[in-house]
Enzyme design. Structure first.
Site, PDB file in Angstrom:
ATOM      1  N   ARG A  49       0.841  -1.192   0.000  1.00 36.67           N
ATOM      2  CA  ARG A  49       0.000   0.000   0.000  1.00 36.67           C
ATOM      3  C   ARG A  49       0.876   1.242   0.000  1.00 36.67           C
ATOM      4  NH1 ARG A  49      -4.033  -1.561   5.040  1.00 36.67           N
ATOM      5  NH2 ARG A  49      -5.025  -3.393   4.092  1.00 36.67           N
ATOM      6  N   ASP A  51       0.338   5.478   0.812  1.00 34.49           N
ATOM      7  CA  ASP A  51      -0.619   6.403   1.420  1.00 34.49           C
ATOM      8  C   ASP A  51      -1.184   7.377   0.394  1.00 34.49           C
ATOM      9  OD1 ASP A  51      -0.060   5.269   3.877  1.00 34.49           O
ATOM     10  OD2 ASP A  51       1.434   6.787   4.416  1.00 34.49           O
ATOM     11  N   TYR A 112      12.247   3.190  -1.042  1.00 34.08           N
ATOM     12  CA  TYR A 112      11.566   4.483  -1.103  1.00 34.08           C
ATOM     13  C   TYR A 112      12.600   5.600  -1.115  1.00 34.08           C
ATOM     14  CZ  TYR A 112       6.881   2.635   0.009  1.00 34.08           C
ATOM     15  OH  TYR A 112       5.669   1.982  -0.024  1.00 34.08           O
ATOM     16  N   ARG A 198       7.325   8.034   6.217  1.00 31.31           N
ATOM     17  CA  ARG A 198       7.022   9.433   6.535  1.00 31.31           C
ATOM     18  C   ARG A 198       7.221   9.729   8.019  1.00 31.31           C
ATOM     19  NH1 ARG A 198       1.234   9.964   4.782  1.00 31.31           N
ATOM     20  NH2 ARG A 198       1.490  12.117   5.534  1.00 31.31           N
TER      21      ARG A 198
END
Length: 251
Positions: A49, A51, A112, A198
């Protein structure tokens, strides 16, 4: 027959990858287009997933069909998908895989990148987070290096999710200055928790601004409490850069 889709998307207009009951998601948008072209309901399963507002340069998903598609048919399906999908989603290629291959569970790692700029720049603002404070990259890299000492990242996990474990193995974590006043954080792991990157970045900003020492950063991780960590950094600057799989799953 099972196939992997490799794709990219700008997540600005979507409420994340995963299906949402009252909002548009990337998964839903692709699945509708694929089902239309294959003329049958064709569910897709993603590598994970992302966000709301997060982007992907290299995402993977799998789907099944009753028929075998050869190389030319797969190229044609890729072309047709790109024609019907909106301009903020692009299919790179479709590849046949072994029946047990799974976009989520077969992945070896995910990578990421988080982009930061400190000077006002109208041309990067949509895909980079502007920070108004001086950031000490050396301190932030000290904190990044300590991530390898831990495996339980509950302190950086979104609360009240259905995740069975918060254990992750960090493989890479480092800040770099790509040009004066522009920085990128690269992190690679076998898996990530929801909101994890994050939350890590937001907490590292506290280290970079002198609000949190490196030992305090480590203590935050050891508390296993999301409320102990910093605020989540803005989603617009986060990109899923790559998902890696073993060569053995591809036909």
């Amino acid at each position: 027959m099972r196939y992997f889709l490799f794709l990219a998307y700008d997540g600005s207009a979507y409420h994340g990858w995963q299906f949402q009951p009252n909002a548009v998601s990337v998964q839903e948008t692709i699945q509708k287009s694929l089902s239309l072209l294959l003329q049958r309901e064709t569910p897709i399963v993603g590598a994970g997933r992302t966000d709301t507002g997060v982007h992907a340069r290299h995402m993977a998903a799998h789907f099944d069909t009753d028929t075998t598609l050869d190389g030319n048919q797969l190229k044609n399906l890729t072309h047709r998908l790109n024609l019907v999908l909106p301009p903020d989603i692009a299919i790179h290629c479709i590849r046949p895989v072994t029946p047990e291959a799974h976009a989520r569970f077969s992945a070896l790692s995910r990578t990421y990148k988080y982009y930061v700029h400190t000077a006002k720049d109208p041309f990067v603002r949509a895909y980079s987070d502007r920070e108004y404070w001086h950031l000490d990259l050396d301190l932030m890299n000290e904190a990044a290096a300590r991530l390898f000492d831990f495996s339980d990242f509950t302190s950086f996990a979104k609360l009240h999710t259905d995740t069975k474990t918060n254990i992750c193995r960090i493989m890479q974590a480092r800040w770099e200055e790509t040009s004066p006043g522009e920085y990128v954080f690269t992190i690679q792991a076998d898996r990530f928790l929801r909101n994890m990157v994050r939350a890590i970045v937001g907490t590292m900003f506290m280290v970079g601004r002198g609000k949190l020492s490196v030992p305090e950063f480590c203590a935050t991780i050891q508390r296993h409490d999301r409320c102990a960590a910093g605020d989540s950094a803005p989603a617009c600057a986060l990109f899923l850069e790559n998902v890696e799989y073993p060569d053995s799953i591809f036909l």
